[in-house]
Scaffold this active site. Structure first.
Site, PDB file in Angstrom:
ATOM      1  N   GLY A 226       0.783  -1.236   0.000  1.00 14.06           N
ATOM      2  CA  GLY A 226       0.000   0.000   0.000  1.00 14.06           C
ATOM      3  C   GLY A 226       0.812   1.281   0.000  1.00 14.06           C
ATOM      4  O   GLY A 226       0.239   2.361  -0.171  1.00 14.06           O
ATOM      5  N   GLU A 267       4.277  -6.352   2.311  1.00 14.60           N
ATOM      6  CA  GLU A 267       4.242  -6.935   0.957  1.00 14.60           C
ATOM      7  C   GLU A 267       3.910  -5.860  -0.076  1.00 14.60           C
ATOM      8  O   GLU A 267       2.842  -5.868  -0.680  1.00 14.60           O
ATOM      9  CB  GLU A 267       3.267  -8.112   0.886  1.00 14.60           C
ATOM     10  CG  GLU A 267       1.886  -7.809   1.408  1.00 14.60           C
ATOM     11  CD  GLU A 267       0.960  -9.017   1.433  1.00 14.60           C
ATOM     12  OE1 GLU A 267       1.438 -10.157   1.497  1.00 14.60           O
ATOM     13  OE2 GLU A 267      -0.254  -8.791   1.386  1.00 14.60           O
ATOM     14  N   PRO A 268       4.847  -4.938  -0.305  1.00 10.57           N
ATOM     15  CA  PRO A 268       4.606  -3.863  -1.265  1.00 10.57           C
ATOM     16  C   PRO A 268       4.681  -4.332  -2.717  1.00 10.57           C
ATOM     17  O   PRO A 268       5.398  -5.288  -3.034  1.00 10.57           O
ATOM     18  CB  PRO A 268       5.753  -2.882  -0.973  1.00 10.57           C
ATOM     19  CG  PRO A 268       6.840  -3.750  -0.431  1.00 10.57           C
ATOM     20  CD  PRO A 268       6.178  -4.870   0.310  1.00 10.57           C
ATOM     21  N   ARG A 306      -4.668   2.445 -15.910  1.00 12.24           N
ATOM     22  CA  ARG A 306      -4.868   3.242 -14.688  1.00 12.24           C
ATOM     23  C   ARG A 306      -5.572   4.586 -14.929  1.00 12.24           C
ATOM     24  O   ARG A 306      -6.484   4.932 -14.176  1.00 12.24           O
ATOM     25  CB  ARG A 306      -3.525   3.456 -13.964  1.00 12.24           C
ATOM     26  CG  ARG A 306      -2.868   2.145 -13.511  1.00 12.24           C
ATOM     27  CD  ARG A 306      -1.687   2.373 -12.601  1.00 12.24           C
ATOM     28  NE  ARG A 306      -2.102   2.858 -11.310  1.00 12.24           N
ATOM     29  CZ  ARG A 306      -1.944   4.091 -10.877  1.00 12.24           C
ATOM     30  NH1 ARG A 306      -1.316   4.993 -11.629  1.00 12.24           N
ATOM     31  NH2 ARG A 306      -2.386   4.454  -9.707  1.00 12.24           N
ATOM     32  N   CYS A 336     -11.270   2.290 -29.082  1.00 13.92           N
ATOM     33  CA  CYS A 336     -12.549   2.929 -29.423  1.00 13.92           C
ATOM     34  C   CYS A 336     -13.374   3.219 -28.172  1.00 13.92           C
ATOM     35  O   CYS A 336     -14.411   2.595 -27.939  1.00 13.92           O
ATOM     36  CB  CYS A 336     -13.320   2.047 -30.393  1.00 13.92           C
ATOM     37  SG  CYS A 336     -12.392   1.797 -31.909  1.00 13.92           S
ATOM     38  N   GLU A 337     -12.887   4.117 -27.356  1.00 17.76           N
ATOM     39  CA  GLU A 337     -13.563   4.563 -26.130  1.00 17.76           C
ATOM     40  C   GLU A 337     -13.152   6.016 -25.906  1.00 17.76           C
ATOM     41  O   GLU A 337     -11.961   6.337 -25.997  1.00 17.76           O
ATOM     42  CB  GLU A 337     -13.054   3.785 -24.902  1.00 17.76           C
ATOM     43  CG  GLU A 337     -13.352   2.323 -24.884  1.00 17.76           C
ATOM     44  CD  GLU A 337     -14.580   1.975 -24.069  1.00 17.76           C
ATOM     45  OE1 GLU A 337     -15.115   2.829 -23.347  1.00 17.76           O
ATOM     46  OE2 GLU A 337     -14.997   0.811 -24.184  1.00 17.76           O
TER      47      GLU A 337
END
Ligand SMILES: Cc1ncc(COP(=O)(O)O)c(C=O)c1O
Length: 419
Positions: A226, A267-268, A306, A336-337
Site C-alpha cells: 500500500g 508486501e509492497p 490506470r 474505441c472509447e
C-alpha cells in the site's frame, strides 16, 4: 486548468534508442530503481527487521521477479498462475504467501499441495480448509475496519470491502482453528494501495496488533503493501521521517512489550516497481478541434489502464522535443472509447506527429493490467535496463506480438473440440 510543471524522464537518450530499435509501444524497466527502492525500504524498516514480500500483481514479469529473488524477497501471489510462475522463477514454496480471495476448493488444494502457506480471508473458506487439511499451518487475513487508498476501487479494508474477516470475529476464527487443529501462524491485513498518510496506516496497524492479543502467539504479522509513490511533478514521496516516527517506532515499542515478538512482514508492489517503468509511445496524429488539441498515440487503455480505471495521473514527457515550449494536449490512445485518454489538458513540450512520448511511473499496474483482447491490439514489448551491472545497455524481455500472431491465438483458443 492546464498544469505546466513537467517531470523529467530517466535516461532520455537511452529511451529514445529503445524506441528506435525496439519500436513502440514499449514498457522499459530500470532495474536499478527497483533495487534502490528495496534498499530504501529495508533501511527504513531495519529497526523491526521486517521481512519483505513482493506483491507480484504489480508487475509479474519473470525478469522483475528474478530481481526480487536475487534481493531475497518473498512473494505475495493471488492466483494459481501467479503462484506457479513464482515457483517456476525459483522461489521456494516457504517464501510464498498465497492470498487469493474467494478461493475455490481446487485453488486451496493446489496451493496446499505446493507446500505454500495459505492466507485465508473468509470464515467459510477457513472452515473448508480446516476440514480438508486439519492440523495445517494457516494465515488469516483480517479486515481492521480502516481502509485507505488513492481511489475507492483500491481501498481493501473497511465496511465496504470484500476483503478479510472482520476483526470483531476473532472468537469465530479461533473456534474454527481449534475445531480443526489448525496452526494459526500469521495474521494479515492489507488496507489499500497508494497510501501516503502514515497516520491512517498506523491506525490500522494498531487494530491488528490489538487483535493479535486475542489469539495464541503467531509467528508473524503481515501488514500488507500500500505504500504510495509520487506521480505528479513536484509531489513529495512518502515521508519516511514520518513513517519512522509514526509507524516503525511505535511498532517496535509495541512488539518489544510482547514476549513472543512476532516477525513483521510487508508486501509492497507499487512502491518497489512503479517508478522503475516508462511506457514509450509514438504520436501518430495531432489534431485540434475548437476546444482542445489531441495527440493520438499508438497505445491505449488496454496497455495502461490506470488513467481510465482510476483517473490516475501519469506524467508525460516528449522525448523527441525536450526543449519545446509546453502546450496543453489531450493525449489519447487508439482504443474505441472516449475514456481512452492518458492525460487531459496536460502541458507537454510541443508535440509533432512522429514524436516519442514517455509516460512515466508505469512500472506497477501497467503491463500487469494490459490485455490484447479488447479491440485486438497486441500488448507492448518490454525492455529491461540492467543498470550498474551492464551500464548503458538494454535487453528485450518481452517480444512484440504481431497482429497475425494475436489472431492465431484467438483462432487457436476458439477451435471447437468434441467432448
Ligand atoms: C493482498 C495484497 N497485498 C499487497 C498488495 C500490493 O499493494 P501495493 O501495490 O499498493 O503495495 C495488494 C494490492 O492490491 C494486495 O491485494
Amino acid at each position: 486548468m492546464t498544469e505546466t510543471l513537467l517531470k523529467s524522464p530517466p535516461q532520455p537518450e537511452l529511451l529514445l534508442r529503445v524506441a528506435e530499435r525496439v519500436g513502440t509501444p514499449t514498457y522499459v524497466y530500470f532495474a536499478d530503481v527497483i533495487r534502490e527502492r528495496i534498499r530504501l525500504l529495508r533501511e527504513r524498516t531495519a529497526r523491526i527487521d521486517a521481512r519483505l514480500l513482493y506483491a507480484m500483481k504489480a508487475n509479474g514479469h519473470p525478469a522483475v521477479l528474478s530481481i526480487m529473488k536475487e534481493e531475497n524477497l518473498g512473494i505475495d501471489a493471488v492466483s494459481p498462475a501467479e503462484l506457479l510462475l513464482a515457483l517456476r522463477v525459483g522461489f521456494d514454496p516457504d517464501r510464498i504467501l498465497f492470498s487469493a480471495n474467494n478461493m475455490t476448493d481446487d485453488e486451496m488444494e493446489f496451493a496446499h499441495r505446493q507446500g505454500v502457506l495459505l492466507n485465508v480471508g473468509e470464515l467459510s473458506r477457513l472452515e473448508r480448509y480446516g476440514r480438508a487439511h486439519p492440523g495445517s499451518r494457516v494465515c488469516v487475513r483480517v479486515n481492521p475496519r480502516i481502509g485507505a487508498g488513492h481511489h475507492d476501487h483500491v481501498i481493501t479494508a473497511g465496511p465496504d470491502s470484500k476483503f478479510g474477516i472482520p476483526v470483531e470475529a476473532a472468537a469465530e476464527i479461533l473456534r474454527i482453528v481449534e475445531r480443526h487443529g489448525l496452526r494459526l501462524v500469521g495474521l494479515h491485513q492489507h488496507i489499500g494501495s497508494g497510501i501516503m498518510d502514515t497516520g491512517t496506516l498506523w491506525s490500522a496497524i494498531r487494530v491488528i496488533l490489538e487483535a493479535a492479543k486475542h489469539f495464541p502467539p503467531v509467528e508473524f504479522i503481515n501488514l500488507g503493501g500500500g505504500l504510495g509513490v509520487p506521480y505528479r511533478p513536484g509531489e513529495a514521496g512518502l515521508d519516511f521521517e514520518n513513517f519512522d516516527t509514526r509507524v516503525v517506532e511505535p511498532l517496535d515499542e509495541f512488539l518489544t512489550g510482547d514476549a513472543s515478538r512476532p516477525a513483521v512482514w510487508f508486501e509492497p508492489g507499487r512502491f518497489l516497481t512503479a517508478e522503475c517503468g516508462v511506457l514509450l509511445v509514438r504520436v501518430n496524429t495531432v489534431k485540434a478541434n475548437p476546444e482542445r488539441t489531441f495527440a493520438g498515440v499508438d497505445s491505449g487503455m488496454t496497455h495502461l489502464l490506470r488513467p481510465a480505471l482510476y483517473g490516475s495521473y501519469h506524467a508525460v514527457s516528449n522525448l523527441s522535443n525536450p526543449d519545446g515550449d509546453p502546450v496543453p494536449y489531450d493525449i489519447v490512445g487508439n482504443i474505441c472509447e472516449t475514456g481512452d485518454r492518458f492525460a487531459r489538458d496536460r502541458a507537454v513540450q510541443e508535440i509533432r506527429e512522429g514524436d516519442v512520448l514517455a509516460i512515466l511511473d508505469t512500472g506497477a499496474y501497467g503491463m500487469s493490467m494490459a490485455s490484447p483482447s479488447y479491440n485486438l491490439r497486441p500488448v507492448p514489448a518490454e525492455v529491461l535496463v540492467p543498470g550498474e551491472s551492464d551500464p548503458g545497455r538494454f535487453r528485450v524481455i518481452g517480444r512484440r506480438q504481431t497482429a497475425a500472431e494475436l489472431v492465431a491465438d484467438v483462432l487457436g483458443r476458439a477451435e471447437s473440440r468434441r467432448d
